[in-house]
Design a protein around this motif. Structure first.
Motif, short mmCIF file in Angstrom:
data_model
loop_
_atom_site.label_atom_id
_atom_site.label_comp_id
_atom_site.label_asym_id
_atom_site.label_seq_id
_atom_site.Cartn_x
_atom_site.Cartn_y
_atom_site.Cartn_z
N TYR A 119 -3.87 -43.18 -15.21
CA TYR A 119 -5.28 -43.29 -14.86
C TYR A 119 -6.15 -42.47 -15.81
CZ TYR A 119 -3.21 -45.21 -10.63
OH TYR A 119 -2.47 -45.95 -9.77
N GLU A 120 -5.61 -41.37 -16.31
CA GLU A 120 -6.32 -40.59 -17.31
C GLU A 120 -6.41 -41.36 -18.63
OE1 GLU A 120 -6.21 -36.26 -19.57
OE2 GLU A 120 -4.51 -36.85 -18.32
N GLU A 121 -5.32 -42.04 -19.01
CA GLU A 121 -5.32 -42.85 -20.24
C GLU A 121 -6.38 -43.95 -20.16
OE1 GLU A 121 -1.41 -44.47 -20.90
OE2 GLU A 121 -0.50 -42.47 -20.84
N HIS A 122 -6.59 -44.49 -18.97
CA HIS A 122 -7.59 -45.54 -18.77
C HIS A 122 -8.98 -44.96 -18.48
CE1 HIS A 122 -5.27 -49.26 -19.01
NE2 HIS A 122 -4.26 -48.50 -18.64
N GLU A 123 -9.13 -43.65 -18.66
CA GLU A 123 -10.41 -42.95 -18.53
C GLU A 123 -11.04 -43.08 -17.15
OE1 GLU A 123 -12.76 -44.33 -21.82
OE2 GLU A 123 -11.49 -43.27 -23.28
N LEU A 124 -10.20 -43.19 -16.12
CA LEU A 124 -10.70 -43.21 -14.74
C LEU A 124 -10.91 -41.79 -14.23
CD1 LEU A 124 -8.51 -46.09 -13.31
CD2 LEU A 124 -10.93 -46.17 -13.93
N ILE A 125 -10.20 -40.84 -14.81
CA ILE A 125 -10.39 -39.42 -14.51
C ILE A 125 -10.35 -38.66 -15.84
CG2 ILE A 125 -9.45 -39.42 -12.16
CD1 ILE A 125 -6.83 -38.32 -13.41
N GLN A 126 -10.98 -37.51 -15.86
CA GLN A 126 -10.97 -36.65 -17.04
C GLN A 126 -10.73 -35.21 -16.60
OE1 GLN A 126 -13.98 -38.70 -16.69
NE2 GLN A 126 -12.97 -40.32 -17.82
N PRO A 127 -9.47 -34.86 -16.34
CA PRO A 127 -9.20 -33.49 -15.91
C PRO A 127 -9.45 -32.50 -17.04
CG PRO A 127 -7.15 -34.66 -16.28
CD PRO A 127 -8.25 -35.65 -16.43
N ALA A 128 -9.77 -31.28 -16.67
CA ALA A 128 -9.95 -30.21 -17.65
C ALA A 128 -8.57 -29.82 -18.17
CB ALA A 128 -10.64 -29.03 -16.99
N ARG A 129 -8.55 -29.09 -19.27
CA ARG A 129 -7.30 -28.62 -19.86
C ARG A 129 -7.36 -27.10 -20.01
NH1 ARG A 129 -3.26 -32.52 -21.40
NH2 ARG A 129 -4.28 -34.53 -21.22
N THR A 130 -6.21 -26.46 -19.76
CA THR A 130 -6.11 -25.02 -19.99
C THR A 130 -5.88 -24.80 -21.48
OG1 THR A 130 -3.71 -24.97 -19.71
CG2 THR A 130 -5.07 -24.69 -17.72
N SER A 131 -5.85 -23.55 -21.89
CA SER A 131 -5.59 -23.25 -23.31
C SER A 131 -4.19 -23.71 -23.72
CB SER A 131 -5.74 -21.75 -23.57
OG SER A 131 -4.87 -21.02 -22.72
N GLY A 132 -3.27 -23.82 -22.76
CA GLY A 132 -1.93 -24.32 -23.02
C GLY A 132 -1.81 -25.83 -22.87
N LYS A 133 -2.96 -26.52 -22.80
CA LYS A 133 -3.04 -27.99 -22.72
C LYS A 133 -2.57 -28.57 -21.38
CE LYS A 133 -4.11 -28.52 -27.14
NZ LYS A 133 -5.36 -28.87 -27.65
N GLN A 134 -2.46 -27.75 -20.34
CA GLN A 134 -2.08 -28.26 -19.03
C GLN A 134 -3.32 -28.82 -18.33
OE1 GLN A 134 -0.19 -24.94 -17.10
NE2 GLN A 134 1.85 -25.66 -17.73
N ARG A 135 -3.13 -29.90 -17.59
CA ARG A 135 -4.23 -30.52 -16.86
C ARG A 135 -4.59 -29.65 -15.65
NH1 ARG A 135 -0.80 -34.34 -18.62
NH2 ARG A 135 -1.67 -36.15 -19.70
N GLN A 136 -5.89 -29.53 -15.42
CA GLN A 136 -6.40 -28.85 -14.24
C GLN A 136 -7.40 -29.79 -13.57
OE1 GLN A 136 -5.88 -25.09 -13.20
NE2 GLN A 136 -4.09 -26.23 -13.86
N PHE A 137 -7.14 -30.14 -12.31
CA PHE A 137 -7.93 -31.13 -11.60
C PHE A 137 -8.89 -30.46 -10.62
CE2 PHE A 137 -4.04 -33.08 -12.96
CZ PHE A 137 -4.42 -34.34 -13.38
N SER A 138 -10.04 -31.07 -10.44
CA SER A 138 -11.05 -30.58 -9.50
C SER A 138 -10.95 -31.38 -8.20
CB SER A 138 -12.44 -30.74 -10.10
OG SER A 138 -12.74 -32.12 -10.25
N PHE A 139 -11.72 -30.96 -7.20
CA PHE A 139 -11.81 -31.73 -5.96
C PHE A 139 -12.33 -33.14 -6.25
CE2 PHE A 139 -11.97 -27.51 -3.86
CZ PHE A 139 -11.00 -27.71 -2.90
N ALA A 140 -13.30 -33.25 -7.16
CA ALA A 140 -13.86 -34.55 -7.51
C ALA A 140 -12.78 -35.45 -8.13
CB ALA A 140 -15.03 -34.39 -8.46
#
Length: 131
Positions: A31-52
């Motif tokens: 779903y991220e590849e299809h740009e349905l969500i855009q999670p933030a990334r940490t400095s280590g490139k790990q995804r961080q998701f919000s409530f939204a």
């Protein structure tokens, strides 16, 4: 910080989001590849998701469970965005035949102000019966 800002804070790891949504990590990345969500990334490139992000993922899952395909999901989000951008358009309601007849009568008798736009403009087809 208001509630909307708090909903956008990146708080959850992908493992937590998997538990919250019932989706696999592969589905979430898809779903991220299809740009349905855009999670933030940490400095280590790990995804961080919000409530939204979690809410969007749950909507995606719901729509897919209802039988929508990815194109349908994207259309649903586009429609939601359009309604958010133009709230007046989404508040228009269809008039009943009785209301249309009353508007027509007022316009034909000239009792409606000239500056107001006709509410039944382009809707005269409902006066003609198919035979």
């Amino acid at each position: 910080m208001d509630l909307n800002d708090r909903r956008q804070l990146p708080l959850f790891s992908i493992g937590t989001v998997q538990k919250l949504t019932g989706l696999s990590a592969r589905q979430i990345r898809y779903y991220e590849e299809h740009e349905l969500i855009q999670p933030a990334r940490t400095s280590g490139k790990q995804r961080q998701f919000s409530f939204a992000d979690v809410e969007r993922l749950m909507l995606i899952r719901q729509w897919l469970d209802e039988g929508h395909n990815m194109a349908g999901v994207k259309r649903n989000f586009e429609e939601m965005e359009r309604r958010r951008a133009h709230p007046k358009d989404s508040q228009k309601k269809d008039l009943s035949d009785t209301e249309v007849y009353k508007w027509l009568e007022r316009e034909m008798l000239g009792t409606q102000s000239k500056s107001s736009e006709s509410l039944f403009q382009g809707d005269l087809s409902r006066f003609y019966r198919k035979r």
